[in-house]
Design a protein around this motif. Sequence first.
Motif, PDB file in Angstrom:
ATOM      1  N   VAL A  59       1.119  -1.054   0.050  1.00  0.00           N
ATOM      2  CA  VAL A  59      -0.347   0.116  -0.223  1.00  0.00           C
ATOM      3  C   VAL A  59       1.354   1.164  -0.389  1.00  0.00           C
ATOM      4  CG1 VAL A  59      -1.874   1.321   1.345  1.00  0.00           C
ATOM      5  CG2 VAL A  59      -1.899  -1.163   1.487  1.00  0.00           C
ATOM      6  N   GLN A  60       0.662   1.777  -0.601  1.00  0.00           N
ATOM      7  CA  GLN A  60       1.805   3.192  -1.538  1.00  0.00           C
ATOM      8  C   GLN A  60       0.867   4.397  -1.516  1.00  0.00           C
ATOM      9  OE1 GLN A  60       4.565   2.944  -5.251  1.00  0.00           O
ATOM     10  NE2 GLN A  60       5.755   4.548  -3.975  1.00  0.00           N
ATOM     11  N   ALA A  61       1.737   5.170  -1.019  1.00  0.00           N
ATOM     12  CA  ALA A  61       0.761   7.072  -0.999  1.00  0.00           C
ATOM     13  C   ALA A  61       1.718   7.663  -1.761  1.00  0.00           C
ATOM     14  CB  ALA A  61       0.507   7.642   0.375  1.00  0.00           C
ATOM     15  N   GLN A  62       0.577   8.323  -2.899  1.00  0.00           N
ATOM     16  CA  GLN A  62       2.211   9.845  -3.649  1.00  0.00           C
ATOM     17  C   GLN A  62       1.648  10.746  -3.302  1.00  0.00           C
ATOM     18  OE1 GLN A  62       4.516   8.033  -5.557  1.00  0.00           O
ATOM     19  NE2 GLN A  62       5.241  10.687  -6.563  1.00  0.00           N
ATOM     20  N   LEU A  63       2.211  12.060  -2.659  1.00  0.00           N
ATOM     21  CA  LEU A  63       1.959  13.188  -2.837  1.00  0.00           C
ATOM     22  C   LEU A  63       3.086  14.441  -3.882  1.00  0.00           C
ATOM     23  CD1 LEU A  63      -0.138  15.003  -1.393  1.00  0.00           C
ATOM     24  CD2 LEU A  63       1.290  15.903   0.227  1.00  0.00           C
ATOM     25  N   GLY A  64       2.519  14.747  -4.697  1.00  0.00           N
ATOM     26  CA  GLY A  64       3.535  15.358  -5.654  1.00  0.00           C
ATOM     27  C   GLY A  64       4.370  14.278  -5.915  1.00  0.00           C
ATOM     28  N   ALA A  65       5.739  14.498  -5.152  1.00  0.00           N
ATOM     29  CA  ALA A  65       7.084  14.279  -6.198  1.00  0.00           C
ATOM     30  C   ALA A  65       7.501  12.883  -4.867  1.00  0.00           C
ATOM     31  CB  ALA A  65       8.418  14.819  -5.975  1.00  0.00           C
ATOM     32  N   GLY A  66       6.654  13.366  -3.417  1.00  0.00           N
ATOM     33  CA  GLY A  66       7.040  11.590  -2.340  1.00  0.00           C
ATOM     34  C   GLY A  66       6.327  10.920  -2.387  1.00  0.00           C
ATOM     35  N   SER A  67       6.618   9.798  -2.515  1.00  0.00           N
ATOM     36  CA  SER A  67       5.542   9.007  -1.534  1.00  0.00           C
ATOM     37  C   SER A  67       6.217   7.761  -0.372  1.00  0.00           C
ATOM     38  CB  SER A  67       6.092   8.164  -2.967  1.00  0.00           C
ATOM     39  OG  SER A  67       7.126   7.323  -2.997  1.00  0.00           O
ATOM     40  N   VAL A  68       5.600   6.968   0.065  1.00  0.00           N
ATOM     41  CA  VAL A  68       6.053   6.319   1.138  1.00  0.00           C
ATOM     42  C   VAL A  68       4.860   4.809   1.296  1.00  0.00           C
ATOM     43  CG1 VAL A  68       4.087   7.532   2.385  1.00  0.00           C
ATOM     44  CG2 VAL A  68       5.622   6.508   3.699  1.00  0.00           C
ATOM     45  N   ILE A  69       5.909   4.352   2.156  1.00  0.00           N
ATOM     46  CA  ILE A  69       4.588   2.768   1.878  1.00  0.00           C
ATOM     47  C   ILE A  69       4.331   2.755   3.073  1.00  0.00           C
ATOM     48  CG2 ILE A  69       5.375  -0.301   2.397  1.00  0.00           C
ATOM     49  CD1 ILE A  69       5.831   1.702  -0.593  1.00  0.00           C
ATOM     50  N   LEU A  70       3.346   2.322   2.953  1.00  0.00           N
ATOM     51  CA  LEU A  70       1.945   2.411   4.540  1.00  0.00           C
ATOM     52  C   LEU A  70       2.071   1.259   5.570  1.00  0.00           C
ATOM     53  CD1 LEU A  70       0.659   4.240   2.343  1.00  0.00           C
ATOM     54  CD2 LEU A  70      -1.725   4.281   4.113  1.00  0.00           C
ATOM     55  N   THR A  71       2.236   1.244   6.565  1.00  0.00           N
ATOM     56  CA  THR A  71       2.103  -0.457   7.563  1.00  0.00           C
ATOM     57  C   THR A  71       1.106  -0.656   7.919  1.00  0.00           C
ATOM     58  OG1 THR A  71       4.717   0.955   8.057  1.00  0.00           O
ATOM     59  CG2 THR A  71       3.917  -1.192   9.455  1.00  0.00           C
ATOM     60  N   ASN A  72       1.146  -2.526   7.602  1.00  0.00           N
ATOM     61  CA  ASN A  72       0.148  -2.298   7.974  1.00  0.00           C
ATOM     62  C   ASN A  72       0.139  -2.776   9.882  1.00  0.00           C
ATOM     63  OD1 ASN A  72      -1.301  -5.910   8.722  1.00  0.00           O
ATOM     64  ND2 ASN A  72      -2.679  -4.701   7.855  1.00  0.00           N
ATOM     65  N   THR A  73      -0.773  -2.028  10.793  1.00  0.00           N
ATOM     66  CA  THR A  73      -0.902  -2.034  12.378  1.00  0.00           C
ATOM     67  C   THR A  73      -1.953  -3.172  12.528  1.00  0.00           C
ATOM     68  OG1 THR A  73      -2.940  -0.322  11.824  1.00  0.00           O
ATOM     69  CG2 THR A  73      -0.166   0.338  11.459  1.00  0.00           C
ATOM     70  N   GLY A  74      -2.476  -4.076  11.879  1.00  0.00           N
ATOM     71  CA  GLY A  74      -3.503  -4.847  12.349  1.00  0.00           C
ATOM     72  C   GLY A  74      -4.450  -5.064  11.338  1.00  0.00           C
ATOM     73  N   GLY A  75      -4.728  -6.541  11.039  1.00  0.00           N
ATOM     74  CA  GLY A  75      -6.029  -6.386  10.576  1.00  0.00           C
ATOM     75  C   GLY A  75      -6.305  -5.589   8.431  1.00  0.00           C
ATOM     76  N   ILE A  76      -7.082  -4.666   8.559  1.00  0.00           N
ATOM     77  CA  ILE A  76      -6.932  -3.836   7.182  1.00  0.00           C
ATOM     78  C   ILE A  76      -6.425  -2.572   7.537  1.00  0.00           C
ATOM     79  CG2 ILE A  76      -8.682  -5.164   6.408  1.00  0.00           C
ATOM     80  CD1 ILE A  76     -10.522  -2.855   7.306  1.00  0.00           C
ATOM     81  N   THR A  77      -5.857  -2.490   8.484  1.00  0.00           N
ATOM     82  CA  THR A  77      -5.937  -0.587   8.683  1.00  0.00           C
ATOM     83  C   THR A  77      -4.035  -0.632   8.080  1.00  0.00           C
ATOM     84  OG1 THR A  77      -6.621  -0.952  11.021  1.00  0.00           O
ATOM     85  CG2 THR A  77      -5.080   0.573  10.689  1.00  0.00           C
ATOM     86  N   TYR A  78      -3.887   0.738   7.689  1.00  0.00           N
ATOM     87  CA  TYR A  78      -2.746   0.895   7.077  1.00  0.00           C
ATOM     88  C   TYR A  78      -2.610   2.091   7.195  1.00  0.00           C
ATOM     89  CZ  TYR A  78      -1.991  -3.874   4.449  1.00  0.00           C
ATOM     90  OH  TYR A  78      -2.348  -5.180   3.958  1.00  0.00           O
ATOM     91  N   LYS A  79      -0.612   2.174   7.788  1.00  0.00           N
ATOM     92  CA  LYS A  79      -1.176   4.197   7.905  1.00  0.00           C
ATOM     93  C   LYS A  79       0.524   4.182   7.299  1.00  0.00           C
ATOM     94  CE  LYS A  79      -4.115   4.645  12.826  1.00  0.00           C
ATOM     95  NZ  LYS A  79      -3.201   4.410  13.948  1.00  0.00           N
ATOM     96  N   ALA A  80       0.309   5.763   8.353  1.00  0.00           N
ATOM     97  CA  ALA A  80       1.784   6.162   7.417  1.00  0.00           C
ATOM     98  C   ALA A  80       1.739   7.804   7.715  1.00  0.00           C
ATOM     99  CB  ALA A  80       2.848   6.230   6.131  1.00  0.00           C
ATOM    100  N   GLY A  81       3.186   8.295   7.547  1.00  0.00           N
ATOM    101  CA  GLY A  81       2.949   9.656   7.327  1.00  0.00           C
ATOM    102  C   GLY A  81       3.573  10.125   6.288  1.00  0.00           C
ATOM    103  N   ILE A  82       3.482  11.449   5.502  1.00  0.00           N
ATOM    104  CA  ILE A  82       4.037  12.074   3.952  1.00  0.00           C
ATOM    105  C   ILE A  82       4.486  13.392   4.730  1.00  0.00           C
ATOM    106  CG2 ILE A  82       1.722  12.326   3.507  1.00  0.00           C
ATOM    107  CD1 ILE A  82       4.112  10.933   0.498  1.00  0.00           C
ATOM    108  N   SER A  83       5.523  13.593   4.656  1.00  0.00           N
ATOM    109  CA  SER A  83       6.004  15.681   4.802  1.00  0.00           C
ATOM    110  C   SER A  83       5.518  15.762   3.643  1.00  0.00           C
ATOM    111  CB  SER A  83       7.549  15.085   4.055  1.00  0.00           C
ATOM    112  OG  SER A  83       8.199  16.406   4.658  1.00  0.00           O
ATOM    113  N   THR A  84       5.026  17.178   3.192  1.00  0.00           N
ATOM    114  CA  THR A  84       4.496  18.310   2.355  1.00  0.00           C
ATOM    115  C   THR A  84       6.149  19.259   2.099  1.00  0.00           C
ATOM    116  OG1 THR A  84       3.265  19.063   4.089  1.00  0.00           O
ATOM    117  CG2 THR A  84       2.454  17.395   2.960  1.00  0.00           C
ATOM    118  N   PHE A  85       6.641  19.173   2.574  1.00  0.00           N
ATOM    119  CA  PHE A  85       7.847  20.237   2.708  1.00  0.00           C
ATOM    120  C   PHE A  85       8.318  20.095   0.898  1.00  0.00           C
ATOM    121  CE2 PHE A  85      11.404  21.995   5.767  1.00  0.00           C
ATOM    122  CZ  PHE A  85      10.533  22.902   6.511  1.00  0.00           C
ATOM    123  N   GLY A  86       7.944  21.580   0.311  1.00  0.00           N
ATOM    124  CA  GLY A  86       8.349  21.812  -0.749  1.00  0.00           C
ATOM    125  C   GLY A  86       7.687  21.647  -1.139  1.00  0.00           C
TER     126      GLY A  86
END
Length: 679
Positions: A59-86
Amino acid sequence: MRVIRFLLASLLCALAMLPARAAWAAIAVTFVEPGQRAWSHTYVNIHVEVSSTLQIARVQAQLGAGSVILTNTGGITYKAGISTFGLPYGEHVLTVTATDVEGTSVSAQRTVFQDQIPTAQVLAPTHEAVAHPSLRLAATCVDDHPADCSIRATANFYDTNPSTSVELARATAALDTVVDLSAYSGRKFDLKFQMVDIHSSMILLGPTIQVETSPLLEPIDEVPGRILDFDGTRILFVKRREELFVLDRATRATTRVMKLPYPYQFNDATRAFLTGAGAVMEVPAPPAIDRPPSAVYEWRHGALLKLAENGRVAFVSGDAMAYSGSGTYVRDLASGTDELALGAALDRPSMDVADDGLFAYVNGRWSLYTRRNGTSTLLATSGDEITRPVTDGINVVFTKILRSGQPQSILATPSGQVPLGVVPVARPEGAQTGAYQLHAGYIAFLKGSRGAEQVWLRTPSGAQHQLSSSTPSQLDDPPARLGHDGISDTGEVMFLTPPKRYLGAAGAAPREIGSQLGHARWFEGAWYVVMGNTLFRVDDGSSGEGEGDGEREGAGEAGGSTGASFASARAALSTMRIGEAGARVASAPAAAPPELPEDELPASSGCALAAQKPGLGGALEAAILATLGLAMAARRRPRLRRDRGGADATPSRRATPQQGSDPPSPRAAGYSCVRASPR
């Protein structure tokens, strides 16, 4: 025939399974956070739920030129944070894509509105500043929004109910102005700088400002902190409640005496005194298990010495200091030697010392003694509680708590006890004023009924004079120096009739000096007022002449010249000019600024906002203001901004720290960060 039937049956089974296969491979991505049209300035928290008939591979998030892989925290839940700097100001699409083990992908999107919190910098005023009566306000604010941000400076008064707020100045992008605060003379307020852009506001807590308009107070020196003590060549001050410094008034060089570890702080009742060899202070000890809450230190010729692990400083007068530790001691500050005066440790209200070394103390059996040259002399004893002895080397005054609960001020003499006044006596701990002061054989004391006390003066001959009248008055007596400082060599008394400060003398009407803010002190032939970070000299050209040789009898007697004492004071002021030598200032070898000798924790630094420390040099202020236009022009272009992590990191409007980072402490920043919130 049988083979043909088998093949047809197999084909029908395969065709029947095709819709089921498609349903088995279904993926659904549902946003929990952020919501529709999310708002961000440096960081976005992502929380999605992913359901799938096959195992999810990524599960991957994309915002502008940045991206991050979300972590499964249990069951169907996925979490992460992504920087908006720039990311430039405006709307951006956040895309979260879930991919199963067979490569099938499904995406969901949210709109993120990027708007950075303004970058703020406060240039003036410094902490503990005094407006006399004007005050410089200077700050800058840079924002990524084309309309820029505005700066509002407000005064917040808490001496009214309810509290009130007054806007002092406002500007766009840069504020640099001088405001006249004459209308608020004698009052204190908390200064706040509010940085406002289109979508949010941010507040920087500034210092407490005191406003003084008296033309009789001439500012002669100031420091970047709160003044604790001064002499002719130095000023001892505390900065940001965690560091002690000594200022050399001639060279303007500052030397750090001590830095406290977080969370310990110096407070408004901190007892710290200059000495000929350096300074002494009572401070909280470094944190440790089972460690006592305070200790006594001496900063001597550049070295920091611990005198008592669990101790209290009573007073420092000249080269003599009274303090307690494992016992009660009188220290000769010139030689650096201690004399054990009592095996038991007395508390502060039970002892005092004069500059000639006379030590006065009350033991546990309510007996008053004086001690000189190793010999103790019983001066008074009582079946009632006695406390708070004060001595000037000539007289000793103490408080007797009568069995009725009423405290009484008593002058102890070899021939007996002389009652002075029956007044409520403020306890020394955190008290604003005391009930009596002594100097050069004169005694200033309070006399009268509860809530209607007046200031009286007893002369060396025993005559008593009432100095204040009608309105209740009190002695000008700071908590750390109870019983001292408020009487001149000729018997003038500085006292308070709130909200004003007056100078009184026998046989003369009191003269108004200014507001009650700060504390007055007689030193080396002149009157001074310490207020926040400023040292004032009192110079009105005239004052009561005191007793002199021709003593006047009676209370409140009118008449008499009021010019002699201040004329002589001005002649003596040359000893206090900036940079000139003063008494008892010993030369000391240069030494590196010492730390606490053991167990000091590293101090937290920085502010959660991008606010810089106040008090920057004039050249730096000019450079900042001069380059502001270039910064404002450059912000319109899309740009990558340096990630200012740690102490300079700008916090999320959601107040969510980035993963793996420690929350910064606002203690070390010049201004405290309060909040950054959507408008």
